[in-house]
Scaffold this motif. Structure first.
Motif, PDB file in Angstrom:
ATOM      1  N   ALA A   1      72.707  14.936  39.493  1.00 25.70           N
ATOM      2  CA  ALA A   1      71.972  13.738  39.096  1.00 25.70           C
ATOM      3  C   ALA A   1      72.036  13.467  37.597  1.00 25.70           C
ATOM      4  N   ALA A   2      71.916  14.502  36.770  1.00 25.44           N
ATOM      5  CA  ALA A   2      71.913  14.304  35.319  1.00 25.44           C
ATOM      6  C   ALA A   2      73.263  13.808  34.830  1.00 25.44           C
ATOM      7  N   HIS A   3      74.332  14.368  35.370  1.00 24.25           N
ATOM      8  CA  HIS A   3      75.673  13.941  34.958  1.00 24.25           C
ATOM      9  C   HIS A   3      75.949  12.504  35.404  1.00 24.25           C
ATOM     10  N   LYS A   4      75.493  12.154  36.609  1.00 26.75           N
ATOM     11  CA  LYS A   4      75.674  10.781  37.088  1.00 26.75           C
ATOM     12  C   LYS A   4      74.869   9.800  36.244  1.00 26.75           C
ATOM     13  N   SER A   5      73.647  10.203  35.861  1.00 26.79           N
ATOM     14  CA  SER A   5      72.803   9.353  35.026  1.00 26.79           C
ATOM     15  C   SER A   5      73.439   9.129  33.656  1.00 26.79           C
TER      16      SER A   5
ATOM     17  N   TYR B   1      70.713  15.289  29.054  1.00 25.01           N
ATOM     18  CA  TYR B   1      69.317  15.707  28.924  1.00 25.01           C
ATOM     19  C   TYR B   1      68.703  15.976  30.296  1.00 25.01           C
ATOM     20  N   SER B   2      67.701  16.815  30.297  1.00 28.36           N
ATOM     21  CA  SER B   2      67.086  17.285  31.542  1.00 28.36           C
ATOM     22  C   SER B   2      66.330  16.171  32.251  1.00 28.36           C
ATOM     23  N   LEU B   3      66.434  16.158  33.583  1.00 28.22           N
ATOM     24  CA  LEU B   3      65.704  15.214  34.417  1.00 28.22           C
ATOM     25  C   LEU B   3      64.626  15.947  35.195  1.00 28.22           C
TER      26      LEU B   3
ATOM     27  N   GLY C   1      66.627  31.812  21.330  1.00 23.41           N
ATOM     28  CA  GLY C   1      68.011  31.737  21.790  1.00 23.41           C
ATOM     29  C   GLY C   1      68.311  30.319  22.244  1.00 23.41           C
ATOM     30  N   PRO C   2      69.536  30.034  22.676  1.00 27.41           N
ATOM     31  CA  PRO C   2      69.912  28.672  23.078  1.00 27.41           C
ATOM     32  C   PRO C   2      69.218  28.222  24.359  1.00 27.41           C
ATOM     33  N   ASP C   3      69.174  26.918  24.556  1.00 27.13           N
ATOM     34  CA  ASP C   3      68.637  26.367  25.796  1.00 27.13           C
ATOM     35  C   ASP C   3      69.554  26.753  26.953  1.00 27.13           C
ATOM     36  N   LEU C   4      68.963  27.023  28.117  1.00 24.24           N
ATOM     37  CA  LEU C   4      69.739  27.498  29.265  1.00 24.24           C
ATOM     38  C   LEU C   4      69.770  26.499  30.425  1.00 24.24           C
ATOM     39  N   ALA C   5      69.338  25.265  30.178  1.00 22.95           N
ATOM     40  CA  ALA C   5      69.243  24.293  31.266  1.00 22.95           C
ATOM     41  C   ALA C   5      70.576  24.063  31.964  1.00 22.95           C
ATOM     42  N   ARG C   6      71.698  24.193  31.240  1.00 21.15           N
ATOM     43  CA  ARG C   6      73.010  23.944  31.837  1.00 21.15           C
ATOM     44  C   ARG C   6      73.973  25.117  31.600  1.00 21.15           C
ATOM     45  N   VAL C   7      73.425  26.313  31.561  1.00 26.22           N
ATOM     46  CA  VAL C   7      74.263  27.486  31.312  1.00 26.22           C
ATOM     47  C   VAL C   7      75.089  27.877  32.536  1.00 26.22           C
ATOM     48  N   GLY C   8      74.696  27.396  33.723  1.00 24.06           N
ATOM     49  CA  GLY C   8      75.413  27.746  34.939  1.00 24.06           C
ATOM     50  C   GLY C   8      76.888  27.368  34.885  1.00 24.06           C
ATOM     51  N   GLY C   9      77.771  28.338  35.104  1.00 26.07           N
ATOM     52  CA  GLY C   9      79.206  28.090  35.085  1.00 26.07           C
ATOM     53  C   GLY C   9      79.831  28.055  33.708  1.00 26.07           C
ATOM     54  N   LYS C  10      79.023  28.147  32.667  1.00 28.99           N
ATOM     55  CA  LYS C  10      79.568  28.107  31.307  1.00 28.99           C
ATOM     56  C   LYS C  10      80.300  29.395  30.969  1.00 28.99           C
ATOM     57  N   TYR C  11      79.815  30.514  31.506  1.00 30.21           N
ATOM     58  CA  TYR C  11      80.432  31.823  31.282  1.00 30.21           C
ATOM     59  C   TYR C  11      80.715  32.476  32.635  1.00 30.21           C
TER      60      TYR C  11
END
Length: 243
Positions: free
Chosen positions: A233-237, A87-89, A107-117
């Protein structure tokens, strides 16, 4: 209760005072959290600022109204975390002016779209969404490939962002135009300067696949590819919560 409301509407002064009271309560609830902002925003030593090309892409993202159909806010609900990621921080958006979290999703949430495609997929999707997602109802943005990106004023954009707290240095501002060109041309002499100023993890790529010019497509794809990747930070959390 209803009789009280009717009587209040007939009393102009009383009605105005009631409006002021209710508005004051709402305003206090909105403003109060700002006094604890230092406690609310997480610490992220690895957080980096947007590059000039990513800033330009974000401006195009807002200009084209992408935020109206895509949120950038993954909520703490289990189904959202499983679909989109941690979840977003607040810290992830500390350099966003204006912030684009939102909650409306056509459309879908784009908060973590970076590197997905891949960059090629992103470019194809923006040029004509039906080419990669047949059922998509997203409009095509074909002109982005035709429009040459204006880079001459990017230094001014960075300087303006610095006035609201984004820690751009004088060197970053002075080299903004060249850094935008260098990030979209990995084989150019300007690319090294981008890495030097923004870090080794900066995504330097031929985003739209065309080495001939830096286009608005380059900028928008560069911005989309960095969403969720300015800090870990989000992944570490999320990992700490599991442990």
């Amino acid at each position: 209760m209803f009789n009280f409301h009717y009587r209040l509407e007939r009393n102009a002064i009383g009605f105005v005072l009631a409006i002021i009271l209710v508005a004051s309560i709402g305003g206090f609830i909105e403003i109060a959290p700002l006094f604890t902002i230092d406690e609310t925003v997480e610490k992220a030593p690895d957080m980096r600022v947007y590059t000039p090309l990513e800033v330009a892409g974000r401006n195009i993202y807002m200009r084209e109204g992408c935020y109206a159909c895509h949120s950038q806010m993954i909520r703490t609900l289990r189904d959202e975390v499983e679909r989109y990621g941690p979840y977003s921080l607040a810290v992830e958006s500390q350099y966003d002016h204006p912030m684009l979290w939102g909650s409306k999703r056509t459309g879908p949430d784009l908060a973590r779209v970076g590197g997905k495609y891949s960059d090629a997929w992103m470019t194809a999707h923006l040029n004509n969404p039906r080419d990669v997602v047949p059922e998509s109802n997203m409009p095509a943005f074909r002109w982005l490939l035709r429009n040459t990106l204006k880079t001459s004023d990017l230094g001014e954009h960075l300087a303006t962002l610095r006035t609201v707290g984004v820690p751009y240095t004088d060197e970053m501002i002075a080299n903004a135009s060249n850094d935008a060109l260098g990030q979209a041309n990995p084989d150019s002499n300007l690319a090294a300067g981008v890495t030097e100023r923004y870090g080794e993890k900066t995504n330097i790529s031929l985003f739209d696949g065309n080495p001939g010019a830096v286009t608005e497509m380059d900028a928008l794809v560069a911005y989309l590819q960095v969403l969720g990747r300015l800090t870990d930070a989000a992944h570490k959390s999320a990992q700490n919560e599991v442990e």
